[in-house]
Write an enzyme that holds these catalytic residues in place. Structure first.
Site, PDB file in Angstrom:
ATOM      1  N   LYS A  29       1.165  -0.531   0.258  1.00  0.00           N
ATOM      2  CA  LYS A  29       0.273   0.174  -0.165  1.00  0.00           C
ATOM      3  C   LYS A  29       0.809   0.941  -0.081  1.00  0.00           C
ATOM      4  O   LYS A  29       1.059   1.281   0.931  1.00  0.00           O
ATOM      5  CB  LYS A  29      -0.822  -0.041   1.050  1.00  0.00           C
ATOM      6  CG  LYS A  29      -2.033   1.314   0.977  1.00  0.00           C
ATOM      7  CD  LYS A  29      -2.784   1.101   2.395  1.00  0.00           C
ATOM      8  CE  LYS A  29      -3.719   2.754   2.265  1.00  0.00           C
ATOM      9  NZ  LYS A  29      -3.106   3.245   3.458  1.00  0.00           N
ATOM     10  N   GLY A  65      -8.158  10.275   9.815  1.00  0.00           N
ATOM     11  CA  GLY A  65      -8.124   9.935  10.877  1.00  0.00           C
ATOM     12  C   GLY A  65      -9.138  11.227  11.614  1.00  0.00           C
ATOM     13  O   GLY A  65      -9.313  11.561  12.783  1.00  0.00           O
ATOM     14  N   ALA A  86      -8.863   6.291   4.402  1.00  0.00           N
ATOM     15  CA  ALA A  86      -9.006   7.225   5.120  1.00  0.00           C
ATOM     16  C   ALA A  86     -10.427   8.758   5.165  1.00  0.00           C
ATOM     17  O   ALA A  86     -10.964   8.526   4.371  1.00  0.00           O
ATOM     18  CB  ALA A  86      -8.232   8.453   4.419  1.00  0.00           C
ATOM     19  N   GLY A  87     -10.610   8.705   6.259  1.00  0.00           N
ATOM     20  CA  GLY A  87     -11.154  10.428   7.137  1.00  0.00           C
ATOM     21  C   GLY A  87     -12.544   9.691   7.131  1.00  0.00           C
ATOM     22  O   GLY A  87     -13.735  10.685   7.348  1.00  0.00           O
ATOM     23  N   ASN A  90      -9.439   2.278   9.930  1.00  0.00           N
ATOM     24  CA  ASN A  90      -8.569   2.009  11.820  1.00  0.00           C
ATOM     25  C   ASN A  90      -8.891   3.018  11.655  1.00  0.00           C
ATOM     26  O   ASN A  90      -9.920   2.460  12.829  1.00  0.00           O
ATOM     27  CB  ASN A  90      -6.924   2.509  10.463  1.00  0.00           C
ATOM     28  CG  ASN A  90      -6.060   1.963  11.424  1.00  0.00           C
ATOM     29  OD1 ASN A  90      -6.372   1.835  12.254  1.00  0.00           O
ATOM     30  ND2 ASN A  90      -4.658   1.895  11.180  1.00  0.00           N
ATOM     31  N   THR A  91      -8.911   4.054  11.801  1.00  0.00           N
ATOM     32  CA  THR A  91      -9.369   5.791  13.071  1.00  0.00           C
ATOM     33  C   THR A  91     -10.461   5.041  13.728  1.00  0.00           C
ATOM     34  O   THR A  91     -10.633   5.444  15.148  1.00  0.00           O
ATOM     35  CB  THR A  91      -9.271   7.106  13.051  1.00  0.00           C
ATOM     36  OG1 THR A  91      -7.325   7.130  12.701  1.00  0.00           O
ATOM     37  CG2 THR A  91      -8.753   7.186  14.271  1.00  0.00           C
TER      38      THR A  91
END
Lengths: 264, 376
Positions: A102, A163, A189-190, A211-212
């Site tokens: 990645k 994040g 992301a986001g 993830n976050t």
């Protein structure tokens, strides 16, 4: 689409039943991470080469990722330019034999936005060297096309800065990328909530990466399960042909009202 | 001429003093409901903000989890030499102190590193006093080259250097620079640093900028609390970090609020900072610099360090020895140390404490692959 027809995500010829990719950072412990991965149903898990040591069989984070269940997707997070990303990917392949990467090139540690020029440069080198490259990019349709032409296995546009959990802020551009792409589009992301993931899937994304949103939840394991359900729901909705919004006319100032007016 | 912080300091100081004096709880309450910027530093470190510490803690905790996750990175200092020609009134290495002076040879440096690495820590901070003829840049570069392949990250806390010298360190694989200004109040600074090259306040302030220019990926700033009126120092420190973050967008900022621990023959803290004020400063730094690392060393006691973990701190040292050769034999309270450590737990005990606080420990959060010469 019938309920029984298999609906697989295919990346570089490899089939995945789950369309949820998971990150491994920010968890309170490797054990919680492992349970969250399990609850998410994911089959493709990314880990920062910055954080793990592929040469070390005792590495805490790696040991918690069951490699029989999950394909490991090393990422180049922390690389500031193409050269660093390429160097990191090469070392990872030398240490582990893993040729999937990645690709993340984020020169500024504040917003961690991907550098499009360095990302393309690194992708070109890595593809030439036989890597399966999954690049993290801003939601730029032209860049996505260039990366696809360069031989990348997917494109991974961001929904919002990493994040932030702000959801699908780049919806229109991601829509264009999905429309034009012949490789899987993974929204990365986001995403902060399962509804954001569902929205991405309804739009036609091939998969999402989270993830976050999971790691920072009070209960990461339950949140991972919520994302799993949302991704499945969003995918089913996409496949079943949504009704679309009704094109209802505005009643307030009709354009053809004159046709029914009494002559004065 | 590249832009510098020094010409801004006087105006920032004037503004900070005025705003620290004027700050009232209503301003703080309002500020905490809107988007904060580094210009709010005087407000958040003010006395008026003291009553909002609980609100600040909740915001800071949330922000830290979002940006850094539930993870604490560990590092350890490796003291290369305690020779020093400066006479800082508070420091254990002061040239005036009759301590045993040691400069480690390369073999000894490796021995020390072996011990740190065997405990699991892979982020190293190389430290020296300021005595270029006893332990100069060549030797530091040599040590860095020797250690680089074996560690995840290598920072230096040494004397201020020129741009050329910082570039040499970066080429040798040093990825982080730590250089504390000690105090941002030049008159106090002059009194505390009566002799030696460190007496040049402006040169010290400029050096960190040279480090950023040279491509150091991490820039560490700090003020030694206790030397000068602390709210003003904390405010200017945060603003300095914010300025560096904008000036060097490719570097990550690290900020630290060490409190003065008296050494024998050294001065006492004229402006002592209690735990509550320290916590307020840490919270303010997190809220104003969401992406900066916040560092706490073993000079703080174990119990307090454990409580700080959830409040914005992202990086702590563990098992530290603060004298050259300290890991391979010397007693921990060796008088040749730079300061006395309060948290004397072993690395494994610290790891246990971090985990008990519901956080994971990152022993590696960087990679040697990021370092080295670029081909283009």
């Amino acid at each position: 689409m019938e309920g029984t027809k298999p609906d697989k995500l295919v990346i570089a010829g490899v089939e995945f039943s789950s369309r949820l990719l998971m990150g491994t950072g920010k968890f309170a412990s490797p054990e919680i991470m492992a349970r969250a991965l399990e609850a998410s149903g994911t089959e493709l898990v990314t880990a920062a080469l910055r954080r793990v040591d592929l040469n070390d069989p005792q590495d805490n984070l790696l040991r918690a990722i069951d490699r029989r269940r999950y394909r490991l997707l090393p990422n180049t997070s922390g690389a500031r330019d193409a050269e660093e990303a390429v160097r990191l990917a090469r070392l990872a392949r030398a240490a582990s034999g893993i040729a999937w990467v990645k690709l993340e090139v984020t020169p500024e540690p504040t917003h961690l936005l991907p550098d499009p020029i360095e990302t393309l440069r690194a992708a070109e080198v890595l593809v030439r060297e036989g890597f399966v490259v999954l690049p993290y990019i801003n939601a730029d349709p032209l860049l996505a096309r260039r990366l696809e032409e360069a031989g990348c296995a997917t494109v991974m546009p961001l929904a919002a800065p990493i994040g932030t959990g702000r959801g699908l802020k780049t919806r229109d551009q991601i829509g264009i990328i999905i429309e034009q792409s012949r490789v899987p589009v993974v929204v990365d992301a986001g995403l902060g909530l399962p509804s954001h993931a569902a929205e991405s899937m309804e739009l036609g994304a091939a998969a999402v990466l989270v993830n976050t949103a999971v790691a920072a939840a009070e209960d990461p394991v339950t949140m991972a399960r919520a994302f799993r359900l949302a991704v499945e729901a969003g995918r089913l909705a996409f496949l079943s042909g949504p009704m679309g919004e009704s094109p209802r006319a505005q009643a307030s100032s009709p354009l053809t009202g004159f046709l029914w007016e009494e002559p004065k | 001429m590249s832009p510098a912080f020094w010409p801004l300091l006087e105006q920032l100081t004037t503004d900070a003093k005025r705003r620290l004096a004027e700050a009232n709880p209503e301003q703080v309450r309002k500020a905490l409901t809107r988007r904060l910027t580094p210009a709010d530093a005087p407000l958040l470190v003010s006395e008026a903000a003291g009553q909002f510490i609980e609100v600040m803690a909740h915001l800071a905790r949330r922000l830290t989890i979002l940006r850094f996750g539930r993870v604490i990175t560990l590092y350890a200092p490796l003291y290369l030499s305690n020779y020093c020609q400066n006479q800082c009134l508070y420091c254990g290495f002061s040239a005036r102190r009759p301590i045993e002076r040691i400069a480690l040879g390369l073999e000894q440096v490796e021995q020390e590193a072996d011990i740190i690495l065997s405990q699991g820590i892979r982020h190293l901070l190389l430290v020296t006093g300021e005595a270029p003829e006893k332990y100069g840049l060549d030797r530091i570069v040599e040590a860095a080259r020797r250690l680089r392949p074996r560690v995840a990250s290598l920072s230096v806390e040494i004397f201020p250097c020129s741009l050329t010298d910082y570039r040499r360190l970066v080429s040798a694989g040093v990825d982080g620079l730590v250089l504390y200004q000690e105090t941002y109040q030049p008159q106090v600074y002059a009194r505390l640093h009566p002799a030696g090259p460190k007496s040049d306040f402006a040169a010290r302030l400029a050096a960190i900028e040279a480090g950023g220019e040279a491509g150091m990926r991490s820039l560490g700033v700090g003020a030694l609390l206790g030397l000068a009126p602390p709210r003003l120092d904390a405010c200017l420190l945060i603003q300095h970090a914010a300025w560096l973050e904008r000036r060097f967008p490719r570097s990550r900022l690290a900020i630290s609020f060490p409190r003065l621990r008296p050494v024998p023959g050294g001065i006492e803290a004229e402006h002592p900072v209690d735990d509550k004020l320290l916590v307020q400063f840490i919270l303010a730094a997190r809220l104003l610099l969401p992406d900066a690392e916040i560092v706490v060393s073993t000079r703080e006691p174990a119990a307090l360090r454990d409580r700080l973990l959830g409040l914005g701190v992202t990086r702590i040292s563990a098992g530290s020895r603060t004298s050259p050769g300290g890991y391979s034999g010397k007693a921990m309270d060796d008088h040749a140390g730079q300061f006395f450590t309060e948290d004397r737990r072993s690395v494994s005990e610290v790891i246990q404490a971090v985990r008990a606080a519901g956080l994971d420990v990152a022993l590696k959060d960087f990679d040697a692959a990021f370092c080295g010469e670029k081909s283009t």
